[in-house]
Write a protein that holds these residues in place. Structure first.
Motif, PDB file in Angstrom:
ATOM      1  N   GLN A  23       0.813  -1.225   0.000  1.00  0.00           N
ATOM      2  CA  GLN A  23       0.000   0.000   0.000  1.00  0.00           C
ATOM      3  C   GLN A  23       0.841   1.267   0.000  1.00  0.00           C
ATOM      4  OE1 GLN A  23      -3.246   0.024   2.854  1.00  0.00           O
ATOM      5  NE2 GLN A  23      -3.352  -2.204   2.851  1.00  0.00           N
ATOM      6  N   ALA A  24       2.100   1.159  -0.385  1.00  0.00           N
ATOM      7  CA  ALA A  24       3.010   2.301  -0.334  1.00  0.00           C
ATOM      8  C   ALA A  24       3.016   3.064  -1.650  1.00  0.00           C
ATOM      9  CB  ALA A  24       4.419   1.827  -0.023  1.00  0.00           C
ATOM     10  N   MET A  25       3.371   4.341  -1.573  1.00  0.00           N
ATOM     11  CA  MET A  25       3.559   5.175  -2.749  1.00  0.00           C
ATOM     12  C   MET A  25       5.030   5.150  -3.139  1.00  0.00           C
ATOM     13  SD  MET A  25       1.056   8.411  -1.999  1.00  0.00           S
ATOM     14  CE  MET A  25       1.563   9.199  -3.537  1.00  0.00           C
ATOM     15  N   TYR A  26       5.307   5.344  -4.428  1.00  0.00           N
ATOM     16  CA  TYR A  26       6.664   5.144  -4.924  1.00  0.00           C
ATOM     17  C   TYR A  26       7.011   6.065  -6.082  1.00  0.00           C
ATOM     18  CZ  TYR A  26       4.211   2.766  -8.683  1.00  0.00           C
ATOM     19  OH  TYR A  26       3.373   2.497  -9.745  1.00  0.00           O
ATOM     20  N   VAL A  27       8.313   6.259  -6.237  1.00  0.00           N
ATOM     21  CA  VAL A  27       8.960   6.719  -7.462  1.00  0.00           C
ATOM     22  C   VAL A  27      10.193   5.845  -7.629  1.00  0.00           C
ATOM     23  CG1 VAL A  27      10.395   8.550  -8.450  1.00  0.00           C
ATOM     24  CG2 VAL A  27       8.159   9.122  -7.519  1.00  0.00           C
ATOM     25  N   TYR A  28      10.426   5.328  -8.846  1.00  0.00           N
ATOM     26  CA  TYR A  28      11.617   4.533  -9.133  1.00  0.00           C
ATOM     27  C   TYR A  28      12.563   5.340 -10.022  1.00  0.00           C
ATOM     28  CZ  TYR A  28       9.208   0.309  -7.496  1.00  0.00           C
ATOM     29  OH  TYR A  28       8.556  -0.626  -6.744  1.00  0.00           O
ATOM     30  N   VAL A  29      13.844   5.330  -9.676  1.00  0.00           N
ATOM     31  CA  VAL A  29      14.834   6.062 -10.454  1.00  0.00           C
ATOM     32  C   VAL A  29      16.152   5.283 -10.395  1.00  0.00           C
ATOM     33  CG1 VAL A  29      15.457   7.475  -8.443  1.00  0.00           C
ATOM     34  CG2 VAL A  29      15.996   8.297 -10.737  1.00  0.00           C
ATOM     35  N   LYS A  30      16.947   5.358 -11.454  1.00  0.00           N
ATOM     36  CA  LYS A  30      18.224   4.641 -11.486  1.00  0.00           C
ATOM     37  C   LYS A  30      19.401   5.585 -11.287  1.00  0.00           C
ATOM     38  CE  LYS A  30      17.006   0.621 -14.307  1.00  0.00           C
ATOM     39  NZ  LYS A  30      17.324  -0.165 -15.528  1.00  0.00           N
ATOM     40  N   ASP A  31      20.355   5.145 -10.474  1.00  0.00           N
ATOM     41  CA  ASP A  31      21.625   5.845 -10.334  1.00  0.00           C
ATOM     42  C   ASP A  31      22.337   5.792 -11.685  1.00  0.00           C
ATOM     43  OD1 ASP A  31      24.276   6.604  -9.777  1.00  0.00           O
ATOM     44  OD2 ASP A  31      24.753   4.622  -8.961  1.00  0.00           O
ATOM     45  N   PRO A  32      22.629   6.931 -12.294  1.00  0.00           N
ATOM     46  CA  PRO A  32      23.259   6.915 -13.623  1.00  0.00           C
ATOM     47  C   PRO A  32      24.689   6.386 -13.615  1.00  0.00           C
ATOM     48  CG  PRO A  32      23.154   9.159 -12.776  1.00  0.00           C
ATOM     49  CD  PRO A  32      22.369   8.303 -11.824  1.00  0.00           C
ATOM     50  N   GLY A  33      25.307   6.296 -12.451  1.00  0.00           N
ATOM     51  CA  GLY A  33      26.671   5.788 -12.387  1.00  0.00           C
ATOM     52  C   GLY A  33      26.763   4.281 -12.365  1.00  0.00           C
ATOM     53  N   SER A  34      25.921   3.655 -11.551  1.00  0.00           N
ATOM     54  CA  SER A  34      25.976   2.200 -11.376  1.00  0.00           C
ATOM     55  C   SER A  34      24.824   1.463 -12.036  1.00  0.00           C
ATOM     56  CB  SER A  34      25.974   1.866  -9.883  1.00  0.00           C
ATOM     57  OG  SER A  34      24.713   2.195  -9.307  1.00  0.00           O
ATOM     58  N   GLY A  35      23.725   2.173 -12.299  1.00  0.00           N
ATOM     59  CA  GLY A  35      22.528   1.518 -12.816  1.00  0.00           C
ATOM     60  C   GLY A  35      21.650   0.952 -11.724  1.00  0.00           C
ATOM     61  N   LEU A  36      22.058   1.108 -10.437  1.00  0.00           N
ATOM     62  CA  LEU A  36      21.243   0.603  -9.334  1.00  0.00           C
ATOM     63  C   LEU A  36      19.923   1.370  -9.280  1.00  0.00           C
ATOM     64  CD1 LEU A  36      20.797  -1.094  -6.749  1.00  0.00           C
ATOM     65  CD2 LEU A  36      21.981   0.719  -5.484  1.00  0.00           C
ATOM     66  N   ARG A  37      18.835   0.637  -9.214  1.00  0.00           N
ATOM     67  CA  ARG A  37      17.498   1.228  -9.120  1.00  0.00           C
ATOM     68  C   ARG A  37      17.210   1.610  -7.670  1.00  0.00           C
ATOM     69  NH1 ARG A  37      15.441  -2.636 -11.105  1.00  0.00           N
ATOM     70  NH2 ARG A  37      15.030  -2.098 -13.281  1.00  0.00           N
ATOM     71  N   ILE A  38      16.749   2.828  -7.477  1.00  0.00           N
ATOM     72  CA  ILE A  38      16.373   3.317  -6.153  1.00  0.00           C
ATOM     73  C   ILE A  38      14.873   3.552  -6.129  1.00  0.00           C
ATOM     74  CG2 ILE A  38      16.648   5.178  -4.464  1.00  0.00           C
ATOM     75  CD1 ILE A  38      19.136   3.489  -4.769  1.00  0.00           C
ATOM     76  N   GLU A  39      14.222   3.049  -5.096  1.00  0.00           N
ATOM     77  CA  GLU A  39      12.810   3.359  -4.894  1.00  0.00           C
ATOM     78  C   GLU A  39      12.712   4.425  -3.806  1.00  0.00           C
ATOM     79  OE1 GLU A  39       8.479   1.237  -4.134  1.00  0.00           O
ATOM     80  OE2 GLU A  39      10.277   0.237  -3.395  1.00  0.00           O
ATOM     81  N   ILE A  40      12.084   5.538  -4.153  1.00  0.00           N
ATOM     82  CA  ILE A  40      11.774   6.573  -3.170  1.00  0.00           C
ATOM     83  C   ILE A  40      10.368   6.252  -2.690  1.00  0.00           C
ATOM     84  CG2 ILE A  40      11.592   9.044  -2.772  1.00  0.00           C
ATOM     85  CD1 ILE A  40      13.404   9.378  -5.268  1.00  0.00           C
ATOM     86  N   PHE A  41      10.188   6.048  -1.393  1.00  0.00           N
ATOM     87  CA  PHE A  41       9.107   5.226  -0.842  1.00  0.00           C
ATOM     88  C   PHE A  41       8.442   5.943   0.331  1.00  0.00           C
ATOM     89  CE2 PHE A  41       7.899   1.437   1.758  1.00  0.00           C
ATOM     90  CZ  PHE A  41       7.332   0.610   0.794  1.00  0.00           C
ATOM     91  N   THR A  42       7.111   5.859   0.407  1.00  0.00           N
ATOM     92  CA  THR A  42       6.430   6.446   1.561  1.00  0.00           C
ATOM     93  C   THR A  42       5.069   5.795   1.774  1.00  0.00           C
ATOM     94  OG1 THR A  42       5.842   8.534   2.635  1.00  0.00           O
ATOM     95  CG2 THR A  42       5.241   8.315   0.324  1.00  0.00           C
TER      96      THR A  42
END
Length: 327
Positions: A259-278
């Motif tokens: 039930q969480a809200m999200y934005v997904y974005v990738k670190d342009p250096g490593s390609g690691l996906r980050i979820e900004i989560f609340t």
């Protein structure tokens, strides 16, 4: 008199150790755009944390020829739990390597081992709670840094999502039986096979998720690392900041699972996906029964409750595949 055995416990997710093929871009993303604070840099390793994290670091980044996750750290509830977990794992045939105090900056003695998927976990208890320097220190005694000093500015680390080609139940059962994780929600495919699972050791819906997919090039990939924002307004602000930095992202949206809200974005250096989560929900019931999502339910509500919707004439199953792959 009957002797009671105290089982070892994991207290929380501690940190992720990232190796980046473009360290300069990764540091720009994590420090300036995401807004993590750098505790220190030692021997080429940059240690970072969010403004509300208390431990020495929740993310470390160093340069490498390729990008990968070196290990994922978890803090135990008691110092003696580290050795007890080591014995449990070794008795089960898992190879365990001891890490000397100080080998990882700020951290005491620890153990490292691999899940059946090959993901490398680290268990520790002792970790420095490094104070912020005076210029960045919060006036609040119960907070490490000044909030909103720069970038998206998440409060704390939240969870990890691991991607694998290994049978989902094999990994899930290892987490439950050897490390004490609780299964909270799970998703089955058309053949009623469990292929995605959300587990935790805290009241969070998940401290770790395990996703089994044939898209995995290796059995030990990371789908994403999540950092927590306080509310939905912060998430919308994050979207503005990412857009100003000209970084593509997915969302905002809301999951059915968690039930969480999200934005997904990738670190342009490593390609690691980050979820900004609340948002999301917490679990306090001691008799919680894991929630099963069928294939049809997952397509309709589980992954995306709302947000990221395409046109009505687009096949929903293909849309979900596209969204999951982009994340």
């Amino acid at each position: 008199m009957e002797k009671f055995v105290v089982l070892p416990e994991i207290a929380k997710l501690g940190h992720v150790a990232l190796v980046s093929e473009n360290l300069e871009k990764s540091l720009w993303f994590f420090r300036d755009v995401l807004g993590l604070e750098e505790t220190e840099e030692v021997d080429g390793v940059h240690y970072l944390r969010a403004w509300g994290d208390f431990e020495h670091h929740t993310l470390s980044v160093r340069a490498g020829e390729t990008s990968y996750i070196d290990h994922i750290g978890w803090r135990t509830k008691r110092r003696e739990d580290v050795a007890t977990f080591a014995k449990i794992l070794e008795d089960a045939g898992t190879e365990v390597r001891w890490i000397k105090a100080g080998e990882e900056r700020g951290q005491g003695e620890a153990i490292r081992f691999e899940l059946p998927s090959g993901h490398r976990f680290e268990l520790y208890y002792d970790m420095e709670k490094t104070p912020a320097d005076p210029e960045r220190k919060s006036v609040l005694k119960n907070q490490t840094y000044k909030a909103w000093r720069k970038g998206v500015s998440p409060r704390r680390i939240d969870h990890i999502n691991l991607q694998t080609s290994v049978n989902n139940l094999e990994v899930v059962n290892f987490l439950r039986e050897k490390l004490g994780f609780k299964l909270r929600e799970y998703f089955v495919n058309k053949n009623n096979e469990q292929v995605a699972s959300w587990l935790s050791v805290t009241p969070l819906v998940h401290d770790v998720a395990i996703m089994t997919t044939d898209r995995s090039k290796k059995p030990n990939e990371m789908h994403h690392l999540a950092y927590w924002l306080d509310n939905a307004q912060d998430l919308l602000r994050a979207a503005d900041i990412l857009n100003e930095a000209e970084i593509e992202f997915v969302g905002p949206g809301k999951h059915g699972i968690s039930q969480a809200m999200y934005v997904y974005v990738k670190d342009p250096g490593s390609g690691l996906r980050i979820e900004i989560f609340t948002n999301g929900y917490l679990i306090f019931e001691p008799d919680w029964e894991p929630i099963k999502w069928t294939y049809e339910e997952y397509l309709k509500y589980g992954s995306t409750y709302w947000g990221d919707r395409r046109r009505d004439d687009v096949d929903r199953e293909a849309q979900i595949r596209e969204l999951i792959q982009s994340r």
